[in-house]
Design a protein around this motif. Structure first.
Motif, mmCIF file in Angstrom:
data_model
loop_
_atom_site.group_PDB
_atom_site.id
_atom_site.type_symbol
_atom_site.label_atom_id
_atom_site.label_comp_id
_atom_site.label_asym_id
_atom_site.label_seq_id
_atom_site.Cartn_x
_atom_site.Cartn_y
_atom_site.Cartn_z
ATOM 1 N N TRP A 42 -20.415 -20.273 -54.575
ATOM 2 C CA TRP A 42 -20.610 -18.847 -54.284
ATOM 3 C C TRP A 42 -20.294 -18.506 -52.836
ATOM 4 O O TRP A 42 -20.518 -17.379 -52.409
ATOM 5 C CB TRP A 42 -22.039 -18.433 -54.635
ATOM 6 N N ILE A 56 -29.893 -19.160 -53.546
ATOM 7 C CA ILE A 56 -30.156 -20.600 -53.470
ATOM 8 C C ILE A 56 -31.333 -20.969 -54.377
ATOM 9 O O ILE A 56 -31.313 -22.009 -55.054
ATOM 10 C CB ILE A 56 -30.423 -21.015 -52.013
ATOM 11 N N ALA A 82 -30.022 -21.086 -57.807
ATOM 12 C CA ALA A 82 -29.250 -22.318 -58.014
ATOM 13 C C ALA A 82 -30.178 -23.493 -58.284
ATOM 14 O O ALA A 82 -29.903 -24.335 -59.152
ATOM 15 C CB ALA A 82 -28.370 -22.597 -56.797
ATOM 16 N N CYS A 140 -24.655 -24.836 -53.990
ATOM 17 C CA CYS A 140 -24.324 -23.426 -54.233
ATOM 18 C C CYS A 140 -23.016 -23.058 -53.535
ATOM 19 O O CYS A 140 -22.750 -21.888 -53.278
ATOM 20 C CB CYS A 140 -25.462 -22.529 -53.752
ATOM 21 N N PRO A 152 -24.325 -17.553 -49.883
ATOM 22 C CA PRO A 152 -25.545 -17.416 -50.686
ATOM 23 C C PRO A 152 -26.788 -17.217 -49.823
ATOM 24 O O PRO A 152 -27.042 -17.972 -48.890
ATOM 25 C CB PRO A 152 -25.612 -18.735 -51.461
#
Length: 204
Positions: free
Chosen positions: A146, A132, A135, A143, A127
């Motif tokens: 991902w 982020i 998120a 996160c 990410p």
């Protein structure tokens, strides 16, 4: 590209004509890796720099415990978390978000396709600061979902599960008939100091 166009217009024009996907990793349609070094020793020394002063047995345990995990990814995410602190997020749909930096458009995040217009998310499979920020906007505490699975501890265990066997006694190796020994090319060592410029015209 602006700097290149200013310094060398022909080069910039050529790169635009051949297409960014031919020379820029960010636009290459496949997956290419950005590791462009063979300096494993330096990378390893960086990894164990804090443990080098330990007794050898403790150092071995440190190395054994470190290899199955991915501290590099954790450090990368931590740095991107700090960079994302001032970003603003606006929802477009439940999966698409616009990210603003100082009120200006900065990136577009698509969580369904796992893409970001900054393209760092696609390249590293980690990410980026925009993801982020999204998120954080979604009230998520992490996160990690991902992050590509090949950065996981499980994947690392699978990679190193096979044993690396010894080469054995060299005197018992089977030598092929007619095999030719190829020695490395001789490289002339340059003398210490600045090389003498022989092209200079002598003083008149």
């Amino acid at each position: 590209m602006k700097s290149l166009a200013y310094m060398h217009p022909e080069a910039a024009s050529y790169l635009c004509e051949v297409g960014f996907e031919r020379w820029a990793r960010a636009y290459f349609p496949g997956h290419r890796y950005n590791v462009m070094t063979t300096k494993f020793a330096e990378s390893f020394n960086t990894l164990v720099r804090h443990a080098r002063g330990l007794p050898i047995t403790m150092l071995i345990e440190f190395i054994r415990d470190t290899f199955p995990v991915t501290p590099w990814v954790k450090d990368k995410i931590a740095k991107r978390v700090r960079k994302s602190s001032n970003l603003e997020v606006r929802s477009i749909t439940s999966d698409r978000y616009q990210v603003l930096n100082s009120g200006q458009y900065d990136a577009l995040v698509d969580l369904t396709e796992c893409t970001c217009t900054c393209r760092k998310f696609q390249l590293s499979q980690i990410p980026c600061m925009h993801v982020i920020a999204v998120a954080r906007y979604m009230k998520l505490t992490t996160c990690i979902q991902w992050v590509n699975p090949y950065y996981s501890t499980t994947f690392y265990h699978i990679i190193y599960v096979d044993a690396v066997n010894s080469l054995g006694d060299q005197s018992k190796w089977i030598h092929l008939e007619g095999a030719r020994v190829i020695h490395p090319q001789y490289v002339h060592r340059r003398c210490v100091g600045r090389p003498v410029n022989k092209n200079r015209r002598p003083s008149q």
